[in-house]
Design a protein around this motif. Structure first.
Motif, PDB file in Angstrom:
ATOM      1  N   UNK A 169       0.825  -1.220   0.000  1.00 36.26           N
ATOM      2  CA  UNK A 169       0.000   0.000   0.000  1.00 36.26           C
ATOM      3  C   UNK A 169       0.853   1.262   0.000  1.00 36.26           C
ATOM      4  N   UNK A 170       2.148   1.131   0.324  1.00 37.13           N
ATOM      5  CA  UNK A 170       3.025   2.297   0.450  1.00 37.13           C
ATOM      6  C   UNK A 170       3.815   2.589  -0.829  1.00 37.13           C
ATOM      7  N   UNK A 171       3.676   1.794  -1.847  1.00 32.71           N
ATOM      8  CA  UNK A 171       4.468   1.960  -3.063  1.00 32.71           C
ATOM      9  C   UNK A 171       4.080   3.232  -3.813  1.00 32.71           C
ATOM     10  N   UNK A 172       5.098   3.976  -4.276  1.00 39.43           N
ATOM     11  CA  UNK A 172       4.810   5.157  -5.079  1.00 39.43           C
ATOM     12  C   UNK A 172       4.769   4.793  -6.560  1.00 39.43           C
ATOM     13  N   UNK A 173       4.497   5.802  -7.415  1.00 45.54           N
ATOM     14  CA  UNK A 173       4.308   5.518  -8.832  1.00 45.54           C
ATOM     15  C   UNK A 173       5.554   4.925  -9.468  1.00 45.54           C
ATOM     16  N   UNK A 174       6.729   5.517  -9.202  1.00 44.41           N
ATOM     17  CA  UNK A 174       7.953   4.999  -9.811  1.00 44.41           C
ATOM     18  C   UNK A 174       8.192   3.544  -9.437  1.00 44.41           C
ATOM     19  N   UNK A 175       7.937   3.212  -8.183  1.00 42.13           N
ATOM     20  CA  UNK A 175       8.140   1.835  -7.725  1.00 42.13           C
ATOM     21  C   UNK A 175       7.140   0.887  -8.394  1.00 42.13           C
ATOM     22  N   UNK A 176       5.932   1.363  -8.594  1.00 38.65           N
ATOM     23  CA  UNK A 176       4.907   0.536  -9.249  1.00 38.65           C
ATOM     24  C   UNK A 176       5.227   0.333 -10.726  1.00 38.65           C
ATOM     25  N   UNK A 177       5.708   1.396 -11.373  1.00 31.24           N
ATOM     26  CA  UNK A 177       6.110   1.280 -12.772  1.00 31.24           C
ATOM     27  C   UNK A 177       7.222   0.243 -12.921  1.00 31.24           C
ATOM     28  N   UNK A 178       8.167   0.300 -11.992  1.00 29.02           N
ATOM     29  CA  UNK A 178       9.289  -0.638 -12.049  1.00 29.02           C
ATOM     30  C   UNK A 178       8.810  -2.075 -11.855  1.00 29.02           C
ATOM     31  N   UNK A 179       7.959  -2.313 -10.854  1.00 24.90           N
ATOM     32  CA  UNK A 179       7.483  -3.675 -10.570  1.00 24.90           C
ATOM     33  C   UNK A 179       6.666  -4.234 -11.725  1.00 24.90           C
TER      34      UNK A 179
END
Length: 655
Positions: free
Chosen positions: A559-569
């Motif tokens: 729930x704490x992931x930001x956009x850049x981290x989500x794009x990467x995953x």
């Protein structure tokens, strides 16, 4: 002066005299003519096929009989192609005068025909070269006329009275040997009967062919079966192609071959009982089709070849009407239509071949359905491809699941991935697992990113995307290989949870049917399916589910992931075990990855999934702080800041 009657009588006398002279001349000189014909064939074999053809003795017997002794054909660069000790035949003289060779009787005693391949050299290669006339002309072939001409010539060479003894057919394909010995074959009074001995490197059997055959009327009804107990094993294919196959019997019926109105019609049926198939590309087990029958009506015209829609294919209790066509009038067009008339769902399930649909064994259903498939591909206009699949159901309901119990998606279960045929550690899909994350606790950014890359229309489709199938078919046809799939999240979920990773026809067919059942019988909600998907997919080496992944890379909760981290995953899902190769030796993303991520950011913004305010994250660094950091080779060990703009996008995402 002679009367008209006297003139007619005189003319008939002259005609009879001429015919008598011809007959006498033929009888006197026929052996010389026969020897000349043999010599002509011998010269042709030498000059055109680089082969030696010899006949030790050739002579006439009776008025139209011919006897040849010790006939041998040997290619200059290979083993003997055939050798026959004695051959006797008779020819229909009337048809011969009209330019047609039609055998009346045939007797062969002792001989062999062999096809030999040693390395890349085959003893029959010289006879496979194309006719020069065919390679130089641009004139379109009349399929009906060509096929009828070939069929007529072949049938004319089949005698109405035949007796063959001790004729052997041999295949030696670099040590893969098969010998089919005709101990005796007779055709008399339109009744065919044979005794055949088969021997390979792995087995030996005795076969028989019996039935009715009338080559002059173009009709036949013959049955092929084992003379001993047990099924007939198909030779050669097992050693050469690893296809192990057998059957109890085959029946072939030709009812009619007729050419009229510029079209050739061929009608009849073929049937096979208890067919067994085993091949690594088909299934992991024996595939068994207890009963199959094809009632065919083949149509050939000047510019088309087709299987008419009045034909019927029956597999156990399932009947379908196929229409297959190849047309070359203006463009080259391929057509395929399949229609399954209304039938009971349970009859369909019970008719699925054993071994091909193992996960459906024990499944029960009520209701009826019918099905239509329409496919059309224009070779010159590939983007106009037609692919329309439609299933109409009435009161269709699954009352009992088989081995693949789709209801387990709605509760807790243990998931074990299979990677390169190795069973991975068990993952509990349920709240008792501390890493399990409900959908509402997964960052909305990650949900949007993954749906965009993996399946943009997940919440609106019913398991399949027709347009994606079309584009997949077009690309696969162009590349002449399976270079692109059309997998949805539903298909990935079925493949991961219920099926193995084996690349077989069985697994793909089961995947398609199970996805249809899952999506069209409301077994699980879309939200539940997506939640399970997020909690089981692989996200790195021995990293499964978003709970483990967010900690492995960022030491965060999902729930704490930001956009850049989500794009990467989302970007690393296609190749999670190779995530480290996206970074250079300074710990920054490589240029190709940045470009792909920028492209996806643009796509998501265009679709309204991101706003301009969301893109503020482009200025923020991506910090790989979890244990994933140890997989990235860095020149400066304390360099951990990596700027990530967007997500990788490939044509597999459907853009």
């Amino acid at each position: 002066m002679k009367t008209p009657k006297q003139k007619i009588v005189l003319g008939l006398k002259i005609l009879v005299a001429v015919l008598m002279l011809l007959v006498v001349g033929f009888i006197v000189f026929r052996n010389a003519l026969l020897e000349q014909a043999v010599a002509k064939v011998s010269v042709k074999m030498d000059l055109e096929y680089n082969s030696r053809f010899t006949v030790k003795k050739a002579s006439f017997t009776g008025v139209s009989g011919i006897e040849l002794n010790e006939i041998v054909l040997v290619p200059a660069t290979g083993d003997t192609l055939f050798s026959i000790k004695k051959l006797k035949t008779s020819i229909n003289l009337w048809n011969l005068m009209l330019g047609n060779v039609q055998l009346g009787s045939l007797a062969i005693n002792q001989g062999f025909v062999q096809l030999v391949k040693k390395g890349k050299i085959r003893n029959f290669d010289a006879f496979l070269k194309k006719n020069k006339d065919e390679t130089t002309t641009n004139e379109k072939k009349d399929y009906a006329a060509f096929a009828y001409r070939i069929i007529s010539k072949v049938l004319n060479l089949i005698p109405t009275d035949m007796n063959v003894e001790k004729l052997t057919f041999k295949i030696d394909d670099n040590g893969n040997k098969t010998t089919i010995g005709i101990q005796k074959l007779t055709l008399a009074n339109q009744q065919l009967e044979t005794a055949i001995a088969v021997e390979t490197n792995t087995f030996s059997q005795r076969w028989s062919i019996k039935g009715f055959a009338n080559p002059r009327n173009k009709q036949a009804d013959i049955r092929f079966f084992n003379r001993d107990t047990g099924a007939i094993k198909v030779p050669y294919l097992d050693e050469r192609y690893h296809l192990i196959s057998s059957f109890d019997s085959i029946r072939l019926n030709i009812q009619n071959i007729d050419k009229s109105g510029g079209e050739l019609h061929i009608d009849g049926f073929a049937a096979i009982a208890n067919l067994h198939l085993n091949h690594p590309k088909i299934a992991s087990k024996d595939v068994v089709i207890k009963k199959a029958r094809f009632d065919y009506r083949l149509l050939l015209g000047a510019r088309f070849v087709s299987i008419d829609s009045s034909s019927t294919v029956q597999l156990n209790a399932v009947k379908m009407h196929p229409y297959v066509a190849y047309e070359t009038d203006a463009d080259t067009i391929y057509k395929l239509n399949i229609a399954i008339p209304k039938m009971k769902a349970q009859d369909f399930i019970s008719s699925l071949p054993d071994g091909l649909f193992t996960h459906f064994q024990g499944m029960e259903a009520t209701g009826d359905f019918d099905y239509q498939l329409h496919f059309k591909f224009n070779k010159n206009k590939p983007n106009q491809l037609v692919f329309d699949s439609k299933l109409n159901k009435k009161n269709l309901k699954i009352t009992k699941y088989g081995e693949a119990n789709l209801n387990k998606l709605n509760g807790e279960f243990v998931y074990r991935a299979i990677i390169k045929n190795v069973l991975q550690r068990p993952i509990l899909v349920g709240t008792a697992n501390g890493d399990y994350t409900p959908l509402d606790q997964i960052s909305p950014y990650l949900q949007k990113c993954v749906l965009t890359t993996e399946d943009p229309s997940f919440f609106s489709h019913h398991g399949f995307i027709n347009e994606a199938f079309k584009q997949s078919i077009i690309k696969n046809i162009r590349t002449k290989k399976f270079s692109r799939g059309a997998s949805t999240i539903s298909m990935q979920l079925i493949k991961n949870v219920f099926l193995t990773r084996e690349k077989t026809l069985s697994r793909k067919l089961e995947e398609i049917l199970l996805v249809y059942i899952l999506e069209n019988n409301r077994v699980a909600s879309k939200e539940r399916m997506l939640e399970v998907y997020f909690n089981i997919i692989e996200w790195g080496p021995n990293v499964f589910g978003i709970g483990e992944a967010s900690r492995f890379y960022f030491q965060k909760k999902p729930s704490e992931l930001n956009l850049n981290e989500c794009l990467y995953l989302a970007r690393i899902i296609p190749s999670p075990r190779k995530f480290m190769y996206q970074f250079n030796d300074l710990g920054n993303l490589k240029d190709f990855a940045i470009k792909q991520q920028n492209f996806l950011t643009t796509i998501m913004t265009r679709r309204g999934l991101l706003t301009l305010d969301d893109t503020i994250y482009k200025s923020q660094p991506l910090l790989i702080s979890g244990s994933a950091k140890s997989f990235i080779k860095l020149k400066v060990q304390d360099t951990t800041k990596v700027e990530v703009d967007s997500i990788a996008v490939d044509d597999q995402f459907g853009f």
